[in-house]
Enzyme design. Structure first.
Site, mmCIF file in Angstrom:
data_model
loop_
_atom_site.group_PDB
_atom_site.id
_atom_site.type_symbol
_atom_site.label_atom_id
_atom_site.label_comp_id
_atom_site.label_asym_id
_atom_site.label_seq_id
_atom_site.Cartn_x
_atom_site.Cartn_y
_atom_site.Cartn_z
ATOM 1 C CG HIS A 45 -1.973 -0.947 1.325
ATOM 2 N ND1 HIS A 45 -2.222 -1.720 2.436
ATOM 3 C CD2 HIS A 45 -2.923 -1.289 0.422
ATOM 4 C CE1 HIS A 45 -3.282 -2.501 2.214
ATOM 5 N NE2 HIS A 45 -3.717 -2.257 0.994
ATOM 6 C CB CYS A 95 -3.165 -1.711 9.306
ATOM 7 S SG CYS A 95 -2.235 -1.852 7.866
HETATM 8 N N1 GLY Z 1 -2.711 -8.890 5.265
HETATM 9 C C1 GLY Z 1 -3.145 -7.617 4.863
HETATM 10 C C2 GLY Z 1 -3.550 -7.598 3.437
HETATM 11 O O1 GLY Z 1 -2.884 -8.200 2.642
HETATM 12 O O2 GLY Z 1 -4.527 -7.022 3.041
#
Ligand code: GLY
Length: 282
Positions: A170, A271
């Protein structure tokens, strides 16, 4: 535009979610390190405790769902700005049902809900960097142009620019806000390049805080009544050199919080919560 920065980092509520046992084996990941589930749960309890007890936010704790191994990573399922919540359409199909519990919680909190219904759109909240003035959206394996367009339609008061994310999960895997106008970024070449792109696209001059470790630039900034600038950042045990960089921020209340286990499944500090400001806004 200047007025838009008012209240940046002010939050009253946080939505978090428990860690299911299925995270250890089934959560999506780019690496292959084994997750110690107990340690991951302890780490997450510490994170939630900081939000609740140390920062005195009102914390809504959604129960873990064993059928959704990644459900602790709530940031990906909703982007909240002011009194509006955009419920995303996650890039990974296995994660799409994570939105259901979040949507119910955000309705309960009285937010205006916008759902990303377009089946050609994908967006993970981990790709959305809100600076207080504008949004940057990472175009990654999880987030596409249509997702960014829907975000721009939802939050019309703000400019939205897109940034290519080539080598990480991300956008916020390598950058995050460390204060008003201050972007924390890691020292890798792709991260520094992405920051240059962001700076070129903006009419604001952001300061940067460069940390030496690749996964250490993800921190959580808040500006809380009675507490001032608050920063949750990596712990010295995880990243001693990067922690030293954060420790130089003398105006911030610095709170080191470890994400060592959650990082094994591509988790980070931002997150694990959706932060909301209900004061004077809703
Ligand atoms: N484990 C977080 C994701 O890959 O979205």
């Amino acid at each position: 535009m200047a007025g838009l920065m008012d209240g940046f980092g002010c939050f009253t509520h946080a939505v978090v979610r428990g860690i299911p046992q299925s995270l250890a084996r089934e959560a999506l990941r780019s690496g292959s390190l084994e997750v110690d589930l107990l340690k991951a749960q302890e780490e997450h309890n510490e994170y939630v405790s900081v939000l609740k007890h140390r920062l005195e936010l009102e914390v809504i704790e959604l129960p873990a769902d064993e059928t959704l191994p990644d459900c602790v990573f709530v940031e990906d399922v909703a982007v909240v700005c002011g009194d509006t919540a955009l419920i995303t359409r996650l890039g990974a199909e296995s994660r799409r049902k994570e939105t259901e519990a979040m949507k119910r919680a955000l309705i309960e909190l009285g937010l205006n809900i916008v759902e990303m219904a377009d089946e050609s759109a994908t967006l993970d909240g981990g790709d959305v960097l809100f600076t207080g003035r504008e949004f940057f959206v990472g175009l990654s394996k999880r987030t596409n142009q249509r997702g960014a367009e829907i975000l721009a339609d939802t939050f019309k008061d703000y400019a939205v620019s897109t940034v290519p994310v080539l080598d990480r999960l991300h956008l916020k895997s390598f950058c995050s806000m460390a204060g008003p106008g201050l972007i924390a970024i890691d020292s890798s070449e792709p991260a520094q390049k992405a920051l240059k792109i962001m700076q070129q696209m903006s009419d604001h001059k952001y300061d940067k805080l460069t940390v030496p470790d690749d996964l250490a630039a993800n921190c959580v900034y808040m500006n809380l009544p009675g507490k001032g600038h608050v920063l949750l950042h990596c712990s010295p045990e995880e990243y001693p050199e990067s922690a030293k960089v954060f420790e130089k921020l003398k105006d911030h209340m610095l709170i080191p919080v470890s994400s060592r286990e959650k990082e094994k499944v591509d988790g980070s500090l931002t997150c694990c919560s959706v932060l909301i400001n209900k004061r004077n806004k809703i």
